[in-house]
Scaffold this active site. Structure first.
Site, mmCIF file in Angstrom:
data_model
loop_
_atom_site.group_PDB
_atom_site.id
_atom_site.type_symbol
_atom_site.label_atom_id
_atom_site.label_comp_id
_atom_site.label_asym_id
_atom_site.label_seq_id
_atom_site.Cartn_x
_atom_site.Cartn_y
_atom_site.Cartn_z
ATOM 1 N N ASP A 1 0.944 -1.344 -0.155
ATOM 2 C CA ASP A 1 0.002 -0.102 0.087
ATOM 3 C C ASP A 1 0.875 1.332 -0.242
ATOM 4 O OD1 ASP A 1 -0.804 0.654 3.514
ATOM 5 O OD2 ASP A 1 1.011 -0.470 2.718
ATOM 6 N N ASP B 1 6.776 1.084 2.184
ATOM 7 C CA ASP B 1 6.412 0.221 1.158
ATOM 8 C C ASP B 1 7.541 0.422 0.083
ATOM 9 O OD1 ASP B 1 3.842 1.192 2.458
ATOM 10 O OD2 ASP B 1 3.467 -0.956 1.809
ATOM 11 N N HIS C 1 8.986 -0.286 8.712
ATOM 12 C CA HIS C 1 8.453 -1.648 9.217
ATOM 13 C C HIS C 1 8.479 -2.646 7.739
ATOM 14 C CE1 HIS C 1 6.519 0.736 12.149
ATOM 15 N NE2 HIS C 1 5.968 1.685 11.269
ATOM 16 N N ASP C 2 8.179 -2.133 6.499
ATOM 17 C CA ASP C 2 8.171 -2.977 5.445
ATOM 18 C C ASP C 2 9.422 -3.567 4.911
ATOM 19 O OD1 ASP C 2 5.153 -0.929 4.101
ATOM 20 O OD2 ASP C 2 5.136 -2.580 5.630
HETATM 21 O O1 RIB Z 1 1.971 -0.391 10.894
HETATM 22 C C1 RIB Z 1 2.555 -0.309 9.797
HETATM 23 C C2 RIB Z 1 2.288 -0.691 8.403
HETATM 24 O O2 RIB Z 1 1.206 0.283 8.132
HETATM 25 C C3 RIB Z 1 3.353 -0.403 7.286
HETATM 26 O O3 RIB Z 1 3.027 -1.404 6.135
HETATM 27 C C4 RIB Z 1 2.915 0.901 6.781
HETATM 28 O O4 RIB Z 1 3.322 1.111 5.396
HETATM 29 C C5 RIB Z 1 1.484 0.979 6.901
HETATM 30 O O5 RIB Z 1 1.107 0.258 5.857
HETATM 31 CA CA CA Z 2 2.578 -0.883 3.850
#
Ligand code: RIB
Ligand code: CA
Length: 365
Positions: A51, A56, A293-294
């Site tokens: 997303d 990302d 995160h990603d």
């Molecule tokens: O909570 C973090 C996630 O939420 C990550 O994938 C960020 O891109 C959002 O989509």
């Molecule tokens: Ca994401």
């Protein structure tokens, strides 16, 4: 009764299947003959589901740069932004780094949550911190950069891509979910048979001791709890990369400077995106570093050692719609109520993550 997939009757005749030849599958997804790495071991075939979104975008760049990964396709989904934006942003990232990979537009909304007015909402308005224009600062931009992409997504949608690609795969495929899990959940529902060719589902999502969307839930799971539950109960091999781990995979001003010093389009883009995130985190929570995160989830596909304290345990998803809506319930007791179904990482090796970040981004132009 063998579960047949409702495939060709649903799929619009498009570029992949020349009109009049329904039932004949065209050259779909990247099912090229076995591609080998330098050490002659086969590349790991992966599908990304994104997303896009700042983190990302960095994850996509890492996946495209990794010699050990062969990205068969990128599915887009709503989440950080509407699916039109996440699709355009994904195309822009690929174009910026000169990478070629088919993009398949996915679902614009949750399976059912958005139809239920009483389901818990993210209370953005109550978040602390305001931008100069008085609005909550954006962690993700509506559109990345200012140059529209010259590329277009494939005619096949993401759900049908999953079914066609995974039914025909000659080697098992790793699916990497970096947003709400709607696309894969629908593909698994329509055609459970695809599970036979899924090596593992790596999920950036959830949290045991950390949350972000609400007091109980992480954003990706919270946006479509039912989809996350379908995936959690799919019987596929699952590896969660939750907030407990991703908050140990952070970058700050020093890393942003180092990304700019790569003096490449990829380094510049990654630095700009990390800067957008850092600016928002500074305003919202007075933080001086941001979790990518990603990007950690993709790094865990390249080298699982980047995760720490992985537990094979029971993970369930609350779909109750109220305070706990979207919570990942991790039953780490010695005698969980149900059989364990997933690996759940409670930590990450931040130094190794940052080393991988620079190692792979430096391979891009
Ligand atoms: O909570 C973090 C996630 O939420 C990550 O994938 C960020 O891109 C959002 O989509
Ligand atoms: Ca994401």
């Amino acid at each position: 009764q063998r579960q047949m997939c409702i495939r060709d009757s649903l799929r619009p005749a498009g570029r992949d299947v020349p009109a009049g030849r329904a039932g004949q599958l065209g050259p779909l997804c990247g099912l090229r003959p076995d591609r080998r790495r330098g050490d002659d071991s086969p590349m790991k075939q992966v599908i990304l589901d994104v997303d896009t979104g700042s983190d990302d975008a960095i994850a996509i760049m890492l996946a495209m740069a990794a010699p050990s990964l062969e990205v068969l396709g990128i599915c887009t989904v709503w989440g950080n932004k509407p699916v039109e934006n996440t699709t355009e942003n994904t195309l822009r990232v690929l174009e910026a780094i000169g990478a070629d990979c088919p993009v398949y537009r996915g679902c614009p909304s949750s399976i059912i949550k958005h139809l239920q007015p009483n389901r818990r909402k993210i209370k953005t308005a109550e978040k602390p911190g305001r931008d100069r224009d008085g609005r909550p600062p954006e962690i993700h931009q509506d559109l990345i950069g200012s140059v529209p992409s010259t590329r277009r997504p494939e005619q096949t949608d993401a759900v049908h891509f999953y079914i066609d690609c995974l039914l025909r795969a000659e080697r098992k495929v790793t699916v990497v979910l970096l947003g709400p899990q709607t696309n894969l959940a629908l593909a698994l529902t329509i055609c459970p048979e695809i599970r036979k060719n899924i090596e593992e589902i790596v999920i950036m999502g959830g949290g045991k001791s950390r949350t972000n969307a609400t007091i109980a839930a992480e954003f990706n799971i919270f946006q479509d709890p039912e989809a996350a539950l379908i995936v959690a109960e799919s019987g596929c091999s699952l590896s969660y990369v939750p907030l407990d781990a991703t908050h140990q995979a952070c970058v700050g001003p020093a890393e942003i400077r180092r990304l700019r010093e790569l003096d490449t389009a990829a380094g510049q883009l990654a630095a700009d995106l990390a800067q957008v995130m850092l600016r928002a985190y500074r305003i919202i929570q007075n933080a001086e570093e941001v979790p990518l995160h990603d990007a950690l989830a993709v790094c865990s596909v390249i080298d699982p050692h980047v995760l720490r304290d992985r537990r094979f345990t029971r993970v369930d998803i609350d779909c109750g719609g109220d305070y706990a809506d979207g919570q990942t319930l991790v039953d780490a007791r010695a005698y969980p109520d149900k059989l364990p179904n997933a690996w759940f990482a409670l930590g990450a090796d931040g130094a190794l993550f940052r080393e991988m970040l620079f190692t792979y981004l430096s391979k891009l132009r």
